[in-house]
Design an enzyme around this catalytic site. Structure first.
Site, short mmCIF file in Angstrom:
data_model
loop_
_atom_site.label_atom_id
_atom_site.label_comp_id
_atom_site.label_asym_id
_atom_site.label_seq_id
_atom_site.Cartn_x
_atom_site.Cartn_y
_atom_site.Cartn_z
N LYS A 78 -14.98 -2.66 -0.56
CA LYS A 78 -14.22 -3.69 -1.28
C LYS A 78 -13.85 -4.83 -0.33
O LYS A 78 -13.10 -4.64 0.64
CB LYS A 78 -12.95 -3.09 -1.88
CG LYS A 78 -12.15 -4.10 -2.70
CD LYS A 78 -11.09 -3.44 -3.53
CE LYS A 78 -10.32 -4.43 -4.38
NZ LYS A 78 -9.31 -3.79 -5.21
N LEU B 168 0.81 -1.23 0.00
CA LEU B 168 0.00 0.00 0.00
C LEU B 168 0.84 1.27 0.00
O LEU B 168 0.52 2.25 0.70
CB LEU B 168 -0.99 -0.02 1.17
CG LEU B 168 -2.08 -1.10 1.07
CD1 LEU B 168 -2.88 -1.21 2.37
CD2 LEU B 168 -3.04 -0.84 -0.08
N CYS C 266 -7.04 -5.49 2.15
CA CYS C 266 -5.70 -5.78 1.64
C CYS C 266 -5.02 -6.85 2.49
O CYS C 266 -4.92 -6.70 3.71
CB CYS C 266 -4.84 -4.52 1.61
SG CYS C 266 -3.20 -4.88 0.95
N ASN D 52 -11.13 0.24 0.86
CA ASN D 52 -10.34 -1.00 0.85
C ASN D 52 -10.18 -1.50 2.28
O ASN D 52 -9.32 -1.04 3.01
CB ASN D 52 -8.98 -0.70 0.20
CG ASN D 52 -8.05 -1.88 0.22
OD1 ASN D 52 -8.44 -2.99 0.61
ND2 ASN D 52 -6.81 -1.67 -0.20
C1 LIG Z 1 0.37 -4.58 -7.83
C2 LIG Z 1 -1.01 -4.53 -7.24
C3 LIG Z 1 -1.36 -3.48 -6.38
C4 LIG Z 1 -2.64 -3.41 -5.83
N1 LIG Z 1 -2.97 -2.36 -5.02
C5 LIG Z 1 -4.23 -2.24 -4.53
C6 LIG Z 1 -4.63 -1.12 -3.75
O1 LIG Z 1 -3.85 -0.17 -3.52
N2 LIG Z 1 -5.91 -1.09 -3.28
C7 LIG Z 1 -6.83 -2.07 -3.54
O2 LIG Z 1 -7.98 -1.98 -3.11
N3 LIG Z 1 -6.48 -3.16 -4.30
C8 LIG Z 1 -5.22 -3.25 -4.79
N4 LIG Z 1 -4.88 -4.34 -5.57
C9 LIG Z 1 -5.90 -5.37 -5.87
C10 LIG Z 1 -6.59 -5.13 -7.22
O3 LIG Z 1 -7.27 -3.89 -7.24
C11 LIG Z 1 -7.58 -6.25 -7.56
O4 LIG Z 1 -8.59 -6.27 -6.58
C12 LIG Z 1 -6.89 -7.62 -7.59
O5 LIG Z 1 -5.61 -7.54 -8.18
C13 LIG Z 1 -7.72 -8.67 -8.35
O6 LIG Z 1 -7.95 -8.28 -9.69
P1 LIG Z 1 -7.01 -8.76 -10.92
O7 LIG Z 1 -6.88 -10.24 -10.84
O8 LIG Z 1 -7.75 -8.28 -12.14
O9 LIG Z 1 -5.70 -8.07 -10.74
C14 LIG Z 1 -3.60 -4.43 -6.13
C15 LIG Z 1 -3.25 -5.48 -6.99
C16 LIG Z 1 -1.98 -5.54 -7.55
C17 LIG Z 1 -1.66 -6.67 -8.48
#
Ligand SMILES: Cc1cc2nc3c(=O)[nH]c(=O)nc-3n(C[C@H](O)[C@H](O)[C@H](O)COP(=O)(O)O)c2cc1C
Length: 304
Positions: A165, A73, A129, A126
Site C-alpha cells: 500500500k 495506528l 501512513c 501499510n
Molecule cells: C480513520 C481512518 C483510519 C485509517 N487507518 C488506516 C490503517 O490502519 N491502515 C491503513 O493502511 N490505512 C488506514 N487509513 C487509510 C484508508 O485505508 C484509505 O487508504 C484512505 O482513507 C483513503 O480512502 P478513502 O478516501 O476512501 O477514505 C485510515 C483512514 C481513516 C480515515
C-alpha cells in the site's frame, strides 16, 4: 450484481468494493456488518507487533470536501487481531485482507509470520501512513530502497499474496510501485491518505491533537485516480484503487484508470454504513445505461 463480479489474483469477489483499512476497526462483527452492507471484501485495520494506544483526541475532523484523521495506528496487536480474523471467517466467506505495519523491515517480517497464522486471504502492507512520522520518520513509501527491502522480507514469510500500500503523495509513486512489483509484490494498493492539517480559527490552533493528519474523502479522489492511472502504465500486477471513492461514478472512473478492486473508506462517513450497496447499485445502473457487460470491458480503458 453479476456484472460486478471481479477476479482478483486467486479469489472471486462478488463485487469490486473492499472496505479500506482502518475505517470500521477490526472486530469480526463490524467487518461482517460491512459485508452485509454490500462490500465484496474487507480490509482489517492495520495491526502491529505490540499494542498501540494511538494519538490523543481529537483524532478526526472533516468537511463536505475532505476528512482528516490522525488516529495514530491504534490497535490491540497482531496477536489479539488474529483472533477476530478467525471469527470473521466463521461468519462469512467474503475475502479478508489482513493489514500490517511495523517500524523496521525485520519487524514487518515478524508481524507477517504471526498474521499468516490466521485465515486471511491477502496481506496488505501499510508502508505509507502519514500520521506516525514523529515515531517512525518519513513513511517508507517515499523510499524505493525501503519498499524493495520490506517487500522482499514480507514475501519471504507470507503464505498469502502480498499487496503493497503506497501513498499518492510520493511524486514517483509509479516508479515505487514498479520497485515493489520487481521485489515480488502480487498487487499494489494506491493508496493511503495524504498529509494535511486543519486549523480552528476561533481557537486559533490546529484542530487535531497531532496537529497534522491524513486527508481522505472526496478531495483525495483526483489525486488517487492519477496515481492509479500512472501505476497502471508501469506495472502488470493488479491495483486496488483507494482514495475518495464516494459514488458509483467515482468507482467507474477508478476502473477506467486501471483499478481491479476499489477501496472505500471515508464514504461511510458521508453516505452511511450502506454506502457499499449504494455504490454497487450506481455502478450497475451506469453499466446498464452504457451497455457495459463487465468491468473487464472498461478496465484501463481511459488509457486507449
Ligand atoms: C480513520 C481512518 C483510519 C485509517 N487507518 C488506516 C490503517 O490502519 N491502515 C491503513 O493502511 N490505512 C488506514 N487509513 C487509510 C484508508 O485505508 C484509505 O487508504 C484512505 O482513507 C483513503 O480512502 P478513502 O478516501 O476512501 O477514505 C485510515 C483512514 C481513516 C480515515
Amino acid at each position: 450484481m453479476s456484472k460486478l463480479k471481479t477476479r482478483f489474483l486467486d479469489k472471486e469477489f462478488k463485487n469490486p468494493i473492499v472496505l479500506a483499512s482502518g475505517i470500521l476497526g477490526l472486530t469480526a462483527a463490524s467487518m461482517n456488518n460491512a459485508v452485509n452492507n454490500g462490500c465484496g471484501g474487507v480490509t482489517v485495520k492495520s495491526v502491529s507487533k505490540d499494542a498501540r494506544p494511538g494519538h490523543p483526541n481529537p483524532t478526526m475532523t472533516g468537511t463536505d470536501h475532505y476528512f482528516i484523521n490522525a488516529v495514530g495506528l491504534s490497535n490491540p496487536s497482531v496477536a489479539e487481531g488474529i483472533k477476530e480474523f478467525a471469527k470473521f471467517k466463521e461468519m462469512t466467506n467474503a475475502p479478508l485482507v489482513g493489514s500490517i505495519f511495523a517500524g523496521t523491515p525485520d519487524e514487518f517480517a515478524e508481524v507477517t509470520e504471526i498474521i499468516c497464522q490466521s485465515p486471511i486471504d491477502f496481506l496488505e502492507v501499510n508502508v505509507s501512513c502519514p500520521n506516525v512520522s514523529k515515531e517512525f520518520g518519513t513513511p517508507f513509501a517515499y523510499d524505493t530502497k525501503a519498499v524493495e527491502v520490506i517487500t522482499k522480507k514480507v514475501k519471504e514469510k507470507s503464505t498469502v499474496p502480498v499487496i503493497i500500500k503506497l501513498t499518492p503523495q510520493a511524486w514517483n509513486v509509479a516508479e515505487i510501485a514498479k520497485v515493489a512489483e520487481d521485489a515480488g509484490a502480487d498487487a499494489i494498493c494506491a493508496g493511503n491518505t495524504i498529509s494535511g492539517m486543519a486549523i480552528d480559527i476561533r481557537a486559533r490552533k490546529p484542530v487535531l491533537h497531532n496537529k497534522q493528519g491524513g486527508v481522505s474523502g472526496p478531495a483525495l479522489f483526483p489525486v488517487a485516480l492519477k496515481a492509479v492511472y500512472d501505476i497502471y502504465k508501469t506495472v502488470k500486477i493488479p491495483i486496488i484503487g483507494t482514495g475518495g471513492i464516494t459514488t458509483g461514478e467515482d468507482a467507474i472512473a477508478m476502473v477506467m484508470a486501471g483499478a481491479s478492486l476499489l477501496g472505500v473508506g471515508s464514504a461511510v462517513y458521508y453516505r452511511g454504513q450502506d454506502v457499499f450497496e449504494k455504490i454497487n447499485n450506481e455502478m450497475t445502473e451506469f453499466m446498464k445505461k452504457e451497455n457495459i457487460n463487465s468491468l473487464e470491458e472498461i478496465r484501463g480503458i481511459a488509457h486507449k
